[in-house]
Each structure stands twice: as C-alpha cells, then as structure tokens.
Motif scaffolding. Structure first.
Motif, PDB file in Angstrom:
ATOM      1  N   ILE A 237       1.009  -1.039   0.031  1.00 38.76           N
ATOM      2  CA  ILE A 237      -0.057   0.001   0.053  1.00 38.76           C
ATOM      3  C   ILE A 237       0.880   1.129   0.025  1.00 38.76           C
ATOM      4  O   ILE A 237       1.702   1.431   0.833  1.00 38.76           O
ATOM      5  N   ASN A 238       0.736   2.131  -1.175  1.00 36.61           N
ATOM      6  CA  ASN A 238       1.448   3.441  -1.215  1.00 36.61           C
ATOM      7  C   ASN A 238       0.432   4.476  -1.128  1.00 36.61           C
ATOM      8  O   ASN A 238      -0.488   4.675  -1.971  1.00 36.61           O
ATOM      9  N   ILE A 239       0.630   5.493  -0.076  1.00 39.56           N
ATOM     10  CA  ILE A 239      -0.436   6.554   0.188  1.00 39.56           C
ATOM     11  C   ILE A 239       0.357   7.616   0.366  1.00 39.56           C
ATOM     12  O   ILE A 239       1.222   7.722   1.217  1.00 39.56           O
ATOM     13  N   THR A 240      -0.008   8.721  -0.475  1.00 39.76           N
ATOM     14  CA  THR A 240       0.342  10.127  -0.280  1.00 39.76           C
ATOM     15  C   THR A 240      -0.461  11.161   0.032  1.00 39.76           C
ATOM     16  O   THR A 240      -1.428  11.141  -0.998  1.00 39.76           O
ATOM     17  N   SER A 241      -0.365  11.991   0.666  1.00 39.19           N
ATOM     18  CA  SER A 241      -1.322  12.969   1.063  1.00 39.19           C
ATOM     19  C   SER A 241      -0.598  14.392   0.635  1.00 39.19           C
ATOM     20  O   SER A 241       0.504  14.624   0.732  1.00 39.19           O
ATOM     21  N   ASP A 290       1.934   1.223  -7.351  1.00 40.46           N
ATOM     22  CA  ASP A 290       0.946   2.116  -7.549  1.00 40.46           C
ATOM     23  C   ASP A 290       0.884   3.111  -6.490  1.00 40.46           C
ATOM     24  O   ASP A 290       0.841   2.570  -5.247  1.00 40.46           O
ATOM     25  N   ILE A 291       0.734   4.310  -6.663  1.00 42.39           N
ATOM     26  CA  ILE A 291       0.793   5.385  -5.598  1.00 42.39           C
ATOM     27  C   ILE A 291      -0.424   5.765  -5.692  1.00 42.39           C
ATOM     28  O   ILE A 291      -0.852   6.518  -6.383  1.00 42.39           O
ATOM     29  N   TYR A 292      -1.432   6.077  -4.595  1.00 46.47           N
ATOM     30  CA  TYR A 292      -2.611   6.767  -4.259  1.00 46.47           C
ATOM     31  C   TYR A 292      -2.341   7.910  -3.626  1.00 46.47           C
ATOM     32  O   TYR A 292      -1.707   8.128  -2.605  1.00 46.47           O
ATOM     33  N   LEU A 300     -10.336   9.792  -5.846  1.00 45.70           N
ATOM     34  CA  LEU A 300      -8.998   9.172  -5.576  1.00 45.70           C
ATOM     35  C   LEU A 300      -8.087   9.102  -7.039  1.00 45.70           C
ATOM     36  O   LEU A 300      -8.549   8.710  -8.178  1.00 45.70           O
ATOM     37  N   VAL A 301      -6.790   9.652  -6.833  1.00 47.69           N
ATOM     38  CA  VAL A 301      -5.895   9.804  -8.093  1.00 47.69           C
ATOM     39  C   VAL A 301      -4.922   8.670  -7.831  1.00 47.69           C
ATOM     40  O   VAL A 301      -4.307   8.606  -6.494  1.00 47.69           O
ATOM     41  N   ARG A 302      -4.437   8.168  -8.871  1.00 46.65           N
ATOM     42  CA  ARG A 302      -3.509   6.914  -8.941  1.00 46.65           C
ATOM     43  C   ARG A 302      -2.503   7.307 -10.059  1.00 46.65           C
ATOM     44  O   ARG A 302      -2.605   7.698 -10.964  1.00 46.65           O
ATOM     45  N   THR A 303      -1.333   6.987  -9.174  1.00 48.33           N
ATOM     46  CA  THR A 303       0.106   7.052 -10.334  1.00 48.33           C
ATOM     47  C   THR A 303       0.515   5.632 -10.317  1.00 48.33           C
ATOM     48  O   THR A 303       0.641   4.853  -9.435  1.00 48.33           O
ATOM     49  N   ASP A 304       0.609   5.227 -11.737  1.00 49.32           N
ATOM     50  CA  ASP A 304       1.237   3.895 -11.958  1.00 49.32           C
ATOM     51  C   ASP A 304       2.669   4.040 -12.365  1.00 49.32           C
ATOM     52  O   ASP A 304       3.086   4.710 -13.598  1.00 49.32           O
ATOM     53  N   LEU A 305       3.699   3.669 -11.607  1.00 46.50           N
ATOM     54  CA  LEU A 305       4.954   4.249 -11.791  1.00 46.50           C
ATOM     55  C   LEU A 305       5.737   3.137 -12.108  1.00 46.50           C
ATOM     56  O   LEU A 305       5.808   1.987 -11.581  1.00 46.50           O
ATOM     57  N   SER A 306       6.588   3.240 -13.077  1.00 45.58           N
ATOM     58  CA  SER A 306       7.595   2.207 -13.347  1.00 45.58           C
ATOM     59  C   SER A 306       8.978   2.866 -13.583  1.00 45.58           C
ATOM     60  O   SER A 306       9.269   3.595 -14.264  1.00 45.58           O
TER      61      SER A 306
END
Length: 427
Positions: A237-241, A290-292, A300-306
């Motif tokens: 779980i990756n969550i960033t405020s 995946d960062i939310y 809710l916004v998601r970044t799919d990072l590679s």
C-alpha cells in the motif's frame, strides 16, 4: 581560521566566511561572527539565548529580537551550504549541525586542505611538473562537481526518527525520512488522512512501513510483512497526502477500490513468467508501484509508476521511467510522462540507513497530453508540466531493497515515497 566544512572557513579576524570551492567571501557583522564562533566551539551542543547574547553583544543590554535577527541573517548567509544547519531548539536555544558527507563512496577530491597543500607544493616543482599537476587538479575538480551536487542533495535528508501508525486496525512502526528543519513530524500528519471509523482491514495482522515528508507531501509505504526483508511485493500500500486537510480515506473502502483501479487500467506493470529463463547480454532492473493520493472531497488519483535501470558499468547506466496518472472514475484520460537518461549510482548513508542515490541526467522527456483532466487530477498535470519544462537533473533514493521489493524516494510532485515490486528481465 575556524573550519566549518572541508571547504568553508570562518575568518574570525576578517569577520567573513571563506568559500574555497567558489573562491567567494561572505561578510559578517561582529555579532554574527561572535555567535558563529561560539556555536562552532561545540558543534551539536545547544547554546541558550543568554549565552549567545553575552558573546554577540558584550557589556550591552539588547532586546532578544537582536539575537533573532542575527540568527535569521546567519541562516541566509549559510543557506548555500545545505550541510550546515543552524537549528532552533524549542525553549532551549540554538544548535549548529554540520552533516558528515565523507561516507559517499565515489572517487573525488573533496578535501580543501589537500587541495591547498598540493597548490603550495607546486611552487617547488619544475615547470613541467607544475603544468601536469595543474592539469590533474583541474580534472579532479571538474569530476568533483557532480559528486558535490549529490553530497549537498543528500545532506537535506534525515532518517533518525520513527512514528507509530494504525493501518487497518493494526499498530506498527515506520522509519521516517524527512528534510532538515521539517517541524511537522507528529504521527498525526500521516494518520489524519485515514478515517478512524473506516480504518479496518481484515487479514492484516502486522506490517512493515516507511514514511517520508518533504514538508509538503506525507507518504506512507506499507507491506503486510512482519519484517521488511520478508516483503514479497503482494498487498503493498502506497499512500501520499498532498493536502494538509484530513483526507478521511476509509481503508475498508480503499482496498477494494485500489484493486479495481489496478485491474481496470494497467500501463506499466508487466507480469512475467515465474520460471522465465531468458538470456541476454543486458539485464533490466525494473521497479513498479501504484501510488494513491487521497484528498478530501476529490476523486482518488493513482500514479502507475515504473522505473528501469540498465547498468553499463559498475555504477552507471541507462535510466527509464514512466508515470501514468488516472482517477477512480476514469474522467482523466491517462496523463503519461516518460523520462529517459543516464544515471550515476552513489552509495551513502542517511543517519544509520544505507542508501543508494541515483543521479539521473535527463536526456529525453515525453508528455502525452490527456484529452480530459478532472479537477482532482489537475494539480498533477500542472506539476508534471513543470517537470517537463525544467528538470534536467533528478535524484532518486533507494532506501531499502530485498530480493522482491525496494523502497524509493521519487522526485515527482515533490518527493514521493513508494514501496515497489522488483523484477529482473534479461534483454
């Protein structure tokens, strides 16, 4: 002369700071000089306001604001030297801290004393030897500049604190990475973004975690494993405020929603055969996360990072990164941002944490503009546009790695923390 760092001196008699790297001098007042001399007499010691007023304004009675103004001016004059921090210790006084950066393991001359000794020795050499020495010195100074940039960037970070977190009704501890002088390190700055009435997940008896803040963003990277070394990459779980207002994210609703978002739209993750025996002369090290980004009242916004690293030497190679941003209702068509460049890898420490720093020199950037951007995702689009326009040098921090995962600080939307899945592909 008082030595502050290997290249920065305080000339007490002349009342000035002497920068031997840039060949500059910064003038100081009597009070600034006296205060700095006392602080340097015992680095990391805490001096009271009374101690500093006594040396800065001897035999005079002045208002406490004189010291406050003096400290403020000193900080501005020391601002270019991020490894030197003049800290305020609440209700106690002031402290001077100079970060030790000699542990960065790259070949470079970073000792001003050694350089000065070499220059003095030139005068007794023959003309030919002097020319050779000067050429070598200029070569080393040129090489040292990149190294110095990394040192200054690393000096901003600390990792000497831990916070408690309640994730899904389970209590745990997270090591915190934070930028110097960041005062908001209470666990509530992370915890307030999770709704207490919905903060319950079945099947999460324990977890490992890292947390970070750059003063704007507050990130949590969580793996459902008792020890980080046992994290397999499942259930991360990756969550960033990105907003100070409590987001009120219900974990019970977040878990199924995140799975739905990841299954519905996948851009960067590639599922490889478990028993793949591929062969090739190049090895790609791929990291995916995946960062939310929860924000109160927003989608809710998601970044799919590679991120991918292909080594072409012991500590250097090609770097490739792609970020795809969407929102939970698919109102935002993908904002896709790609970076290509070359990296130099540095091994260092942030407090007791072993860290790999990747200095990426960007060679190519590509932004695929979306057809539509929701209000929730608009600030992400603006931030990426800024990256696209101005970023030429980026710093990525790998703060932990086992055989299946790694934890990174990524320079996107400020500084983001992400626990990534790790795979290798032979090319």
């Amino acid at each position: 002369m008082h030595k502050i760092t290997s290249y920065l001196m305080l000339d007490e008699q002349a009342k000035q700071l002497v920068d031997h790297v840039h060949g500059t001098e910064i003038g100081l007042t009597f009070s600034e000089t006296a205060v700095l001399v006392l602080l340097l007499s015992s680095p990391n010691a805490i001096f009271t306001k009374e101690d500093l007023l006594q040396v800065g304004w001897p035999e005079r009675v002045v208002a406490p604001t004189s010291l406050t103004q003096c400290i403020s001016t000193l900080r501005k004059k020391l601002e270019p030297y991020t490894e030197v921090q003049l800290k305020t210790v609440a209700r106690r006084g002031y402290q001077l801290h100079v970060s030790e950066q000699s542990h960065v393991k790259m070949l470079a001359i970073n000792d001003a004393d050694a350089i000065r000794d070499a220059i003095v020795g030139v005068s007794v050499w023959t003309k030919v030897a002097g020319i050779i020495m000067l050429g070598l010195l200029l070569t080393f100074v040129w090489y040292w500049s990149d190294h110095h940039a990394v040192v200054k960037h690393v000096a901003k970070w600390n990792a000497d604190k831990y916070i408690s977190l309640n994730i899904g009704g389970t209590l745990g501890t997270a090591q915190v990475l934070y930028i110097d002088e960041e005062e908001h390190l209470h666990p509530s700055w992370w915890q307030k973004h999770l709704a207490p009435e919905g903060n319950h997940i079945n099947g999460l008896p324990y977890f490992s975690a890292f947390a970070s803040t750059d003063g704007q963003n507050y990130s949590m990277a969580i793996c459902p494993a008792l020890d980080a070394k046992d994290c397999t990459g499942k259930g991360i779980i990756n969550i960033t405020s990105i907003d100070a207002k409590p987001a009120g994210l219900s974990m019970a609703e977040f878990i199924p929603l995140s799975k739905k978002m990841e299954e519905r739209i996948r851009y960067n993750r590639v599922v490889l055969p478990v028993d793949d025996k591929g062969v090739g002369e190049l090895l790609e090290h791929n990291y995916h996360a995946d960062i939310y980004f929860p924000v109160a009242g927003e989608l809710l916004v998601r970044t799919d990072l590679s991120m991918s690293l292909v080594y072409q030497g012991q500590n250097r190679g090609k770097f490739y990164s792609t970020s795809c941003i969407t929102d939970q209702d698919c109102l935002t068509t993908p904002i896709k941002y790609t970076i290509r460049g070359e990296f130099e890898q540095y091994q260092t420490q942030i407090d007791d944490l072993n860290v790999d720093v990747f200095h990426v020199k960007v060679a190519q950037k590509e932004l695929t503009k979306p057809d539509e951007v929701s209000h929730s995702a608009m600030q992400f689009y603006r931030a990426i546009r800024k990256h696209d326009i101005r970023d030429e040098d980026l710093f990525y921090y790998r703060v932990y790695q086992n055989k299946d995962t790694a934890v990174w600080i990524v320079p996107q939307m400020g500084q983001l923390l992400a626990w990534t899945q790790y795979t290798q592909v032979k090319l």
